[in-house]
Design a protein around this motif. Structure first.
Motif, mmCIF file in Angstrom:
data_model
loop_
_atom_site.group_PDB
_atom_site.id
_atom_site.type_symbol
_atom_site.label_atom_id
_atom_site.label_comp_id
_atom_site.label_asym_id
_atom_site.label_seq_id
_atom_site.Cartn_x
_atom_site.Cartn_y
_atom_site.Cartn_z
ATOM 1 N N ARG A 185 -10.332 -4.199 8.043
ATOM 2 C CA ARG A 185 -9.688 -5.502 8.262
ATOM 3 C C ARG A 185 -9.299 -6.174 6.950
ATOM 4 N N HIS A 186 -10.000 -5.870 5.857
ATOM 5 C CA HIS A 186 -9.653 -6.469 4.568
ATOM 6 C C HIS A 186 -9.561 -5.368 3.518
ATOM 7 N N PHE A 187 -8.389 -5.248 2.907
ATOM 8 C CA PHE A 187 -8.149 -4.249 1.877
ATOM 9 C C PHE A 187 -8.120 -4.914 0.499
ATOM 10 N N ARG A 188 -8.756 -4.255 -0.472
ATOM 11 C CA ARG A 188 -8.600 -4.636 -1.864
ATOM 12 C C ARG A 188 -8.085 -3.412 -2.606
ATOM 13 N N VAL A 189 -6.993 -3.584 -3.333
ATOM 14 C CA VAL A 189 -6.334 -2.449 -3.980
ATOM 15 C C VAL A 189 -6.060 -2.777 -5.440
ATOM 16 N N TYR A 190 -6.379 -1.825 -6.309
ATOM 17 C CA TYR A 190 -6.042 -1.949 -7.721
ATOM 18 C C TYR A 190 -5.143 -0.774 -8.088
ATOM 19 N N ALA A 191 -3.983 -1.062 -8.702
ATOM 20 C CA ALA A 191 -3.022 -0.007 -9.033
ATOM 21 C C ALA A 191 -2.587 -0.118 -10.480
ATOM 22 N N HIS A 192 -2.724 0.996 -11.201
ATOM 23 C CA HIS A 192 -2.211 1.003 -12.567
ATOM 24 C C HIS A 192 -1.304 2.205 -12.820
ATOM 25 N N ARG A 193 -1.059 3.022 -11.787
ATOM 26 C CA ARG A 193 -0.150 4.161 -11.937
ATOM 27 C C ARG A 193 1.094 4.025 -11.069
ATOM 28 N N PHE A 223 -4.767 -8.451 2.767
ATOM 29 C CA PHE A 223 -4.598 -7.550 1.631
ATOM 30 C C PHE A 223 -4.710 -8.329 0.322
ATOM 31 N N ALA A 224 -5.642 -7.933 -0.525
ATOM 32 C CA ALA A 224 -5.735 -8.465 -1.883
ATOM 33 C C ALA A 224 -5.346 -7.320 -2.815
ATOM 34 N N ILE A 225 -4.233 -7.477 -3.514
ATOM 35 C CA ILE A 225 -3.653 -6.373 -4.268
ATOM 36 C C ILE A 225 -3.415 -6.790 -5.715
ATOM 37 N N LEU A 226 -3.888 -5.975 -6.634
ATOM 38 C CA LEU A 226 -3.689 -6.192 -8.064
ATOM 39 C C LEU A 226 -2.900 -5.025 -8.638
ATOM 40 N N ILE A 227 -1.834 -5.338 -9.359
ATOM 41 C CA ILE A 227 -0.967 -4.310 -9.927
ATOM 42 C C ILE A 227 -0.810 -4.565 -11.422
ATOM 43 N N ARG A 276 -12.704 -4.690 -19.859
ATOM 44 C CA ARG A 276 -12.692 -3.371 -19.234
ATOM 45 C C ARG A 276 -11.337 -2.707 -19.471
ATOM 46 N N SER A 277 -11.363 -1.404 -19.642
ATOM 47 C CA SER A 277 -10.112 -0.655 -19.708
ATOM 48 C C SER A 277 -9.587 -0.469 -18.295
ATOM 49 N N PRO A 278 -8.264 -0.284 -18.145
ATOM 50 C CA PRO A 278 -7.739 -0.019 -16.802
ATOM 51 C C PRO A 278 -8.443 1.169 -16.168
ATOM 52 N N ALA A 279 -8.762 1.039 -14.903
ATOM 53 C CA ALA A 279 -9.475 2.095 -14.185
ATOM 54 C C ALA A 279 -8.480 2.982 -13.445
ATOM 55 N N GLU A 280 -9.015 3.993 -12.758
ATOM 56 C CA GLU A 280 -8.183 4.748 -11.847
ATOM 57 C C GLU A 280 -7.751 3.835 -10.706
ATOM 58 N N ASP A 281 -6.634 4.181 -10.066
ATOM 59 C CA ASP A 281 -6.244 3.432 -8.876
ATOM 60 C C ASP A 281 -7.362 3.536 -7.848
ATOM 61 N N PHE A 282 -7.724 2.412 -7.233
ATOM 62 C CA PHE A 282 -8.750 2.490 -6.199
ATOM 63 C C PHE A 282 -8.446 1.545 -5.051
ATOM 64 N N TYR A 283 -8.923 1.935 -3.875
ATOM 65 C CA TYR A 283 -8.754 1.182 -2.643
ATOM 66 C C TYR A 283 -10.137 0.850 -2.099
ATOM 67 N N MET A 284 -10.341 -0.411 -1.715
ATOM 68 C CA MET A 284 -11.598 -0.825 -1.107
ATOM 69 C C MET A 284 -11.348 -1.183 0.355
ATOM 70 N N PHE A 285 -12.135 -0.598 1.227
ATOM 71 C CA PHE A 285 -11.993 -0.788 2.666
ATOM 72 C C PHE A 285 -13.150 -1.655 3.156
ATOM 73 N N ASP A 286 -12.863 -2.933 3.406
ATOM 74 C CA ASP A 286 -13.916 -3.907 3.688
ATOM 75 C C ASP A 286 -14.981 -3.775 2.592
ATOM 76 N N ASP A 287 -16.244 -3.789 2.979
ATOM 77 C CA ASP A 287 -17.315 -3.580 1.992
ATOM 78 C C ASP A 287 -18.046 -2.270 2.254
ATOM 79 N N THR A 288 -17.358 -1.330 2.906
ATOM 80 C CA THR A 288 -18.032 -0.109 3.339
ATOM 81 C C THR A 288 -17.666 1.116 2.522
#
Length: 283
Positions: free
Chosen positions: A114-122, A172-176, A220-232
């Motif tokens: 229901r809640h996505f958190r996404v970090y993208a650097h590629r 959706f909380a998205i950081l690019i 922090r240095s940029p991390a790999e792209d990652f997706y968080m699915f709720d808190d699970t």
């Protein structure tokens, strides 16, 4: 930000399993050599398993528990072993029958979240990609990894999943990272269309879109792209494969990193200004 690789996360989990097997043997009061004799294999195999250097098969665990007169521990240890095995999957294994399978393999997870958190650097997050941008990404992946050429089928699957997500009450909380706006994944026309769509997405009430400027102080240095699915669950896209993290402390580490990256990001009008600036360069 810890750089998660199979050697840091998966092997740590494997060592935890190895310690449980070691404790089981010790509680049974038998030596490693005696356990090896009862299991019918070379003592070196017992040493490798207890050191976390070799992954035991289901049959190995059954034999180990039988040798330690602890058959009641078998199912639990096999289940723990399978969790370790499922944490890291090489792209070549995940995509061996084509890219469509990789898209379908996460469909249930996306449906549950229901809640996505996404970090993208590629690359742009998949859930915000235009059809043309997705085609460019999947075509590049197919060529680099030399997978079965089912780009069209994979593209349809990705677009169907994206439509499903945005028809629902998900947030959706998205950081690019800003460099993604200037990336060379696609041609100028495709990038222009993608950036225009990104601006439109940023105005939706269910989407929080942040752009992290190139020139910003960070601890922090940029991390790999990652997706968080709720808190699970957190899924990390490594160069070599896909890492699936479900341990609460690991998910919490990525949540903390996401919060820290959020503090660096620009939102609303300022974020759209950065996107518009990149858009002008692609026209």
């Amino acid at each position: 930000m810890p750089s998660y690789t199979p050697s840091s996360s998966v092997i740590a989990a494997r060592k935890a399993l190895a310690e449980r097997l070691h404790d089981l043997r010790r509680d049974a009061g038998i030596t490693g050599r005696e356990l090896s004799r009862r299991c019918g294999w070379h003592p070196a195999k017992t040493t490798r398993i207890q050191a976390g250097k070799a992954a035991p098969s289901d049959a190995d665990i059954r034999a180990w528990c039988q040798a330690c007169d602890a058959p009641d521990q078998t199912d639990d240890l096999i289940a723990a072993s399978r969790v370790v095995d499922s944490m890291y999957v090489e792209w070549r294994r995940l995509e061996k029958t084509g890219l469509r399978h990789a898209q379908d393999s996460v469909l249930d997870l996306y449906r549950r979240t229901r809640h996505f958190r996404v970090y993208a650097h590629r690359v742009m997050p998949g859930m915000l990609q235009t059809r043309e941008y997705t085609r460019a990404v999947l075509t590049a992946v197919q060529r680099i990894r030399n997978t079965v050429d089912d780009v069209d089928a994979a593209l349809d699957a990705r677009m169907d999943r994206q439509a499903m997500l945005h028809r629902s009450r998900r947030t959706f909380a998205i950081l690019i990272e800003e460099q993604v706006l200037h990336g060379g994944v696609a041609d100028a026309a495709t990038m222009a269309g993608q950036l225009g769509t990104l601006i439109e997405f940023s105005t939706r009430p269910t989407v929080s879109l942040g752009i992290i400027p190139v020139h910003t102080g960070r601890r922090r240095s940029p991390a790999e792209d990652f997706y968080m699915f709720d808190d699970t669950q957190t899924s990390v896209e490594l160069v070599s494969g896909h890492l699936r993290l479900t341990q609460p402390h690991e998910v919490a580490m990525y949540a903390a990193a996401f919060t820290e990256f959020t503090e660096m990001a620009l939102f609303g009008h300022e974020a759209r200004r950065r996107i518009a600036s990149a858009l002008r360069r692609h026209r």
